[in-house]
Motif scaffolding. Structure first.
Motif, PDB file in Angstrom:
ATOM      1  N   TYR A  63      14.754  20.483  37.206  1.00  0.00           N
ATOM      2  CA  TYR A  63      14.655  19.266  38.005  1.00  0.00           C
ATOM      3  C   TYR A  63      13.214  18.788  37.947  1.00  0.00           C
ATOM      4  N   PHE A  64      13.020  17.486  37.783  1.00  0.00           N
ATOM      5  CA  PHE A  64      11.669  16.934  37.757  1.00  0.00           C
ATOM      6  C   PHE A  64      11.545  15.831  38.793  1.00  0.00           C
ATOM      7  N   LYS A  65      10.327  15.634  39.238  1.00  0.00           N
ATOM      8  CA  LYS A  65      10.036  14.517  40.132  1.00  0.00           C
ATOM      9  C   LYS A  65       8.650  14.006  39.808  1.00  0.00           C
ATOM     10  N   LYS A  66       8.552  12.708  39.578  1.00  0.00           N
ATOM     11  CA  LYS A  66       7.267  12.047  39.367  1.00  0.00           C
ATOM     12  C   LYS A  66       7.286  10.773  40.191  1.00  0.00           C
ATOM     13  N   TYR A  67       6.406  10.717  41.155  1.00  0.00           N
ATOM     14  CA  TYR A  67       6.389   9.625  42.128  1.00  0.00           C
ATOM     15  C   TYR A  67       7.778   9.493  42.745  1.00  0.00           C
ATOM     16  N   SER A  68       8.428   8.355  42.606  1.00  0.00           N
ATOM     17  CA  SER A  68       9.751   8.180  43.202  1.00  0.00           C
ATOM     18  C   SER A  68      10.884   8.449  42.218  1.00  0.00           C
ATOM     19  N   ARG A  69      10.552   8.697  40.951  1.00  0.00           N
ATOM     20  CA  ARG A  69      11.577   8.978  39.937  1.00  0.00           C
ATOM     21  C   ARG A  69      11.878  10.472  39.921  1.00  0.00           C
ATOM     22  N   ALA A  70      13.156  10.799  39.855  1.00  0.00           N
ATOM     23  CA  ALA A  70      13.545  12.207  39.857  1.00  0.00           C
ATOM     24  C   ALA A  70      14.870  12.370  39.129  1.00  0.00           C
ATOM     25  N   GLY A  71      15.120  13.582  38.657  1.00  0.00           N
ATOM     26  CA  GLY A  71      16.400  13.849  38.021  1.00  0.00           C
ATOM     27  C   GLY A  71      16.467  15.230  37.414  1.00  0.00           C
ATOM     28  N   GLU A  72      17.669  15.587  36.990  1.00  0.00           N
ATOM     29  CA  GLU A  72      17.905  16.867  36.347  1.00  0.00           C
ATOM     30  C   GLU A  72      17.667  16.741  34.847  1.00  0.00           C
ATOM     31  N   PHE A  73      17.366  17.861  34.209  1.00  0.00           N
ATOM     32  CA  PHE A  73      17.242  17.887  32.767  1.00  0.00           C
ATOM     33  C   PHE A  73      17.708  19.241  32.247  1.00  0.00           C
ATOM     34  N   GLN A  74      18.005  19.266  30.971  1.00  0.00           N
ATOM     35  CA  GLN A  74      18.426  20.500  30.322  1.00  0.00           C
ATOM     36  C   GLN A  74      17.382  20.869  29.283  1.00  0.00           C
ATOM     37  N   SER A  75      16.850  22.081  29.373  1.00  0.00           N
ATOM     38  CA  SER A  75      15.878  22.559  28.398  1.00  0.00           C
ATOM     39  C   SER A  75      16.507  23.687  27.585  1.00  0.00           C
ATOM     40  N   TYR A  76      15.825  24.073  26.534  1.00  0.00           N
ATOM     41  CA  TYR A  76      16.313  25.179  25.720  1.00  0.00           C
ATOM     42  C   TYR A  76      16.098  26.483  26.474  1.00  0.00           C
ATOM     43  N   TYR A  77      17.045  27.384  26.372  1.00  0.00           N
ATOM     44  CA  TYR A  77      16.931  28.680  27.021  1.00  0.00           C
ATOM     45  C   TYR A  77      17.185  29.771  25.987  1.00  0.00           C
ATOM     46  N   ALA A  78      16.236  30.650  25.821  1.00  0.00           N
ATOM     47  CA  ALA A  78      16.400  31.790  24.910  1.00  0.00           C
ATOM     48  C   ALA A  78      16.293  33.064  25.730  1.00  0.00           C
ATOM     49  N   ASP A  79      17.358  33.844  25.751  1.00  0.00           N
ATOM     50  CA  ASP A  79      17.328  35.080  26.522  1.00  0.00           C
ATOM     51  C   ASP A  79      16.710  36.217  25.702  1.00  0.00           C
ATOM     52  N   MET A  80      16.558  37.376  26.317  1.00  0.00           N
ATOM     53  CA  MET A  80      15.909  38.508  25.664  1.00  0.00           C
ATOM     54  C   MET A  80      16.668  38.954  24.419  1.00  0.00           C
ATOM     55  N   ASP A  81      17.994  38.881  24.430  1.00  0.00           N
ATOM     56  CA  ASP A  81      18.780  39.254  23.251  1.00  0.00           C
ATOM     57  C   ASP A  81      18.397  38.402  22.039  1.00  0.00           C
ATOM     58  N   TRP A  82      18.170  37.124  22.266  1.00  0.00           N
ATOM     59  CA  TRP A  82      17.773  36.238  21.169  1.00  0.00           C
ATOM     60  C   TRP A  82      16.437  36.688  20.579  1.00  0.00           C
ATOM     61  N   PHE A  83      15.478  37.020  21.441  1.00  0.00           N
ATOM     62  CA  PHE A  83      14.175  37.479  20.962  1.00  0.00           C
ATOM     63  C   PHE A  83      14.295  38.788  20.179  1.00  0.00           C
ATOM     64  N   LEU A  84      15.117  39.692  20.677  1.00  0.00           N
ATOM     65  CA  LEU A  84      15.293  40.965  19.991  1.00  0.00           C
ATOM     66  C   LEU A  84      15.934  40.767  18.620  1.00  0.00           C
ATOM     67  N   ARG A  85      16.956  39.902  18.526  1.00  0.00           N
ATOM     68  CA  ARG A  85      17.565  39.611  17.232  1.00  0.00           C
ATOM     69  C   ARG A  85      16.562  38.939  16.301  1.00  0.00           C
ATOM     70  N   LYS A  86      15.790  38.026  16.810  1.00  0.00           N
ATOM     71  CA  LYS A  86      14.803  37.310  16.007  1.00  0.00           C
ATOM     72  C   LYS A  86      13.765  38.272  15.444  1.00  0.00           C
ATOM     73  N   ASN A  87      13.294  39.207  16.267  1.00  0.00           N
ATOM     74  CA  ASN A  87      12.285  40.180  15.825  1.00  0.00           C
ATOM     75  C   ASN A  87      12.861  41.228  14.879  1.00  0.00           C
ATOM     76  N   ALA A  88      14.146  41.522  15.017  1.00  0.00           N
ATOM     77  CA  ALA A  88      14.784  42.495  14.143  1.00  0.00           C
ATOM     78  C   ALA A  88      14.888  41.963  12.706  1.00  0.00           C
ATOM     79  N   ASP A  89      14.980  40.641  12.568  1.00  0.00           N
ATOM     80  CA  ASP A  89      15.065  40.013  11.244  1.00  0.00           C
ATOM     81  C   ASP A  89      13.742  40.060  10.493  1.00  0.00           C
ATOM     82  N   ASN A  90      12.642  40.204  11.213  1.00  0.00           N
ATOM     83  CA  ASN A  90      11.319  40.174  10.581  1.00  0.00           C
ATOM     84  C   ASN A  90      10.866  41.519  10.179  1.00  0.00           C
TER      85      ASN A  90
END
Length: 109
Positions: free
Chosen positions: A82-109
Motif C-alpha cells: 500500500y502506498f500513500k503520497k499526499y492525498s493519493r493512495a492505493g494498493e500495488f503488487q510487487s514481485y515476491y521471491a521466497d527463500m526457496d527461490w533463492f536457494l534454487r537460484k544459488n544451486a544453479d550457480n
C-alpha cells in the motif's frame, strides 16, 4: 550501554534527520520491521510518501501510514503493498521471491 543510549536518543535523531533532509531537498528513506509511531511520530510530519508491505494492523495504518485503508489490503497475497503520497493512495503488487527461490537460484550457480 550504547544500544540503550541510542534508543533513548532515536526519536530526536530521526526527527532532526527528516527535518534537515526536507529543508535540503534530500529524500530520506526510513525502513522498519515494525513502525512504532511513538518513536517516529514527529518524523511523520516531514514525510510526503509512505509505503507499507504486507498487511499492517489498524493502529499502524491509522497512526503511521495515516490511512485506514492500508489495514484492508489482502495480506495473504505475497508482495502486496500500500502506498500513500499526499492525498493519493492505493494498493500495488510487487514481485515476491521466497527463500526457496533463492536457494534454487544459488544451486544453479
Amino acid at each position: 550501554d550504547m544500544y540503550t543510549q541510542m534508543t533513548l536518543n532515536l526519536p530526536g535523531m530521526i526527527d532532526n534527520l527528516t527535518r534537515l533532509g526536507r529543508a535540503a531537498g534530500i529524500h530520506v528513506v526510513l525502513a522498519s520491521q515494525r513502525a512504532d509511531s511513538s518513536i517516529i511520530k514527529r518524523a511523520l510530519d516531514n514525510q510526503t510518501a509512505c509505503i507499507s508491505m504486507g498487511r499492517v494492523d489498524y493502529g499502524t495504518a491509522k497512526d503511521v501510514i495515516r490511512d485506514e485503508n492500508a489495514f484492508k489490503i489482502n495480506g495473504a497475497v505475497k508482495g502486496r503493498g500500500y502506498f500513500k503520497k499526499y492525498s493519493r493512495a492505493g494498493e500495488f503488487q510487487s514481485y515476491y521471491a521466497d527463500m526457496d527461490w533463492f536457494l534454487r537460484k544459488n544451486a544453479d550457480n
